[in-house]
Design a protein around this motif. Sequence first.
Motif, short mmCIF file in Angstrom:
data_model
loop_
_atom_site.label_atom_id
_atom_site.label_comp_id
_atom_site.label_asym_id
_atom_site.label_seq_id
_atom_site.Cartn_x
_atom_site.Cartn_y
_atom_site.Cartn_z
N LEU A 193 0.82 -1.21 0.00
CA LEU A 193 0.00 0.00 0.00
C LEU A 193 0.86 1.26 0.00
N GLU A 194 1.93 1.24 0.78
CA GLU A 194 2.83 2.39 0.84
C GLU A 194 3.50 2.62 -0.51
N LEU A 195 3.95 1.54 -1.13
CA LEU A 195 4.58 1.64 -2.44
C LEU A 195 3.59 2.14 -3.49
N HIS A 196 2.37 1.64 -3.41
CA HIS A 196 1.33 2.06 -4.36
C HIS A 196 1.07 3.56 -4.22
N GLN A 197 1.10 4.04 -3.00
CA GLN A 197 0.91 5.48 -2.77
C GLN A 197 2.02 6.28 -3.46
N MET A 198 3.25 5.80 -3.35
CA MET A 198 4.38 6.48 -3.99
C MET A 198 4.26 6.45 -5.51
N LEU A 199 3.85 5.29 -6.05
CA LEU A 199 3.70 5.17 -7.50
C LEU A 199 2.58 6.08 -8.01
N ASN A 200 1.54 6.22 -7.20
CA ASN A 200 0.43 7.09 -7.59
C ASN A 200 0.89 8.55 -7.67
N LYS A 201 1.73 8.97 -6.73
CA LYS A 201 2.25 10.34 -6.75
C LYS A 201 3.11 10.56 -7.99
N GLU A 202 3.92 9.56 -8.31
CA GLU A 202 4.78 9.67 -9.49
C GLU A 202 3.94 9.73 -10.76
N TYR A 203 2.90 8.91 -10.80
CA TYR A 203 2.03 8.87 -11.97
C TYR A 203 1.28 10.19 -12.17
N SER A 204 1.01 10.87 -11.05
CA SER A 204 0.26 12.13 -11.12
C SER A 204 1.01 13.20 -11.90
N THR A 205 2.32 13.02 -12.06
CA THR A 205 3.12 13.99 -12.82
C THR A 205 3.12 13.69 -14.31
N GLY A 206 2.49 12.59 -14.68
CA GLY A 206 2.44 12.21 -16.09
C GLY A 206 3.47 11.17 -16.47
N LYS A 207 4.32 10.77 -15.50
CA LYS A 207 5.33 9.75 -15.76
C LYS A 207 4.72 8.36 -15.60
N ILE A 208 5.27 7.40 -16.32
CA ILE A 208 4.88 6.00 -16.15
C ILE A 208 5.86 5.37 -15.17
N PRO A 209 5.44 5.09 -13.94
CA PRO A 209 6.36 4.58 -12.93
C PRO A 209 6.78 3.13 -13.19
N ASP A 210 7.94 2.79 -12.68
CA ASP A 210 8.45 1.42 -12.77
C ASP A 210 7.77 0.61 -11.66
N ASP A 211 6.99 -0.39 -12.05
CA ASP A 211 6.24 -1.17 -11.05
C ASP A 211 6.89 -2.51 -10.74
N THR A 212 8.18 -2.64 -11.04
CA THR A 212 8.88 -3.91 -10.79
C THR A 212 8.81 -4.32 -9.33
N GLU A 213 9.09 -3.36 -8.44
CA GLU A 213 9.07 -3.66 -7.00
C GLU A 213 7.65 -4.03 -6.56
N TYR A 214 6.67 -3.35 -7.13
CA TYR A 214 5.28 -3.65 -6.80
C TYR A 214 4.93 -5.08 -7.18
N GLN A 215 5.33 -5.49 -8.38
CA GLN A 215 5.04 -6.85 -8.84
C GLN A 215 5.73 -7.89 -7.96
N THR A 216 6.95 -7.57 -7.52
CA THR A 216 7.68 -8.48 -6.64
C THR A 216 6.96 -8.65 -5.30
N LEU A 217 6.53 -7.52 -4.74
CA LEU A 217 5.79 -7.55 -3.47
C LEU A 217 4.49 -8.33 -3.62
N PHE A 218 3.80 -8.08 -4.71
CA PHE A 218 2.53 -8.75 -4.94
C PHE A 218 2.72 -10.27 -5.02
N ALA A 219 3.81 -10.69 -5.68
CA ALA A 219 4.11 -12.12 -5.78
C ALA A 219 4.41 -12.72 -4.41
N GLU A 220 5.11 -11.96 -3.56
CA GLU A 220 5.42 -12.43 -2.21
C GLU A 220 4.14 -12.58 -1.39
N ILE A 221 3.23 -11.64 -1.56
CA ILE A 221 1.95 -11.69 -0.85
C ILE A 221 1.14 -12.91 -1.29
#
Length: 207
Positions: A148-176
């Motif tokens: 959730l914390e990482l998603h919040q950070m990615l959302n802030k980055e996306y709000s600037t118009g950038k496409i964030p790198d979600d590699t860490e997110y995918q790794t966390l999701f797989a661990e969950i």
Amino acid sequence: MKRIILFGLVLVLLAGCSMIADGVNTVEIMSDMQVEIDRANKGIDTYDKMIAQYEEVLNLESKLVDPTTPEGKELVEQVASKLTEAQNEANSYEDQVKELKASIPQLEEAANKFNDEELKKQANQFVSDFKASVETELKYTAKYKELLELHQMLNKEYSTGKIPDDTEYQTLFAEIQKLDEELAKQVNQYNDSWGTFHKNVTENKLK
């Protein structure tokens, strides 16, 4: 992501029977265990809210095309708000699981009240299996909070118009997901050990 919650134990007190063969008060012990195991169900509402809020986040994001437009900016803000709500619920849920962990010694004490060695062994096996599932749920909850914390950070980055790198997110999701599968097996295990223990208690009650 499926719901992970410790539930499904129905402790049936032995109506009309207060003693088992070794002279220990069965109803008292089972009542003690019931009180502690009931704690496992206290967090269901909190967990459901946490998951529901995150599902709303994903639903909002599915509608998000351009975060730089007025409509897009509003959706980004809604996503951030829902993520914050989910984080608050995750904190509450983690506290409840920690309370459950703190109750394990009471379960162990109840299990060790039996004089019959076989019953004591089976009761302790159940408690051991239950304890293992609680430990895994704590790991799961910690990882979920990270997500959730990482998603919040990615959302802030996306709000600037950038496409964030979600590699860490995918790794966390797989661990969950891996913890999810592990916990499902542990829940089945403690239900099985409870079934064995409860059956033996029932069969050994005094006539």
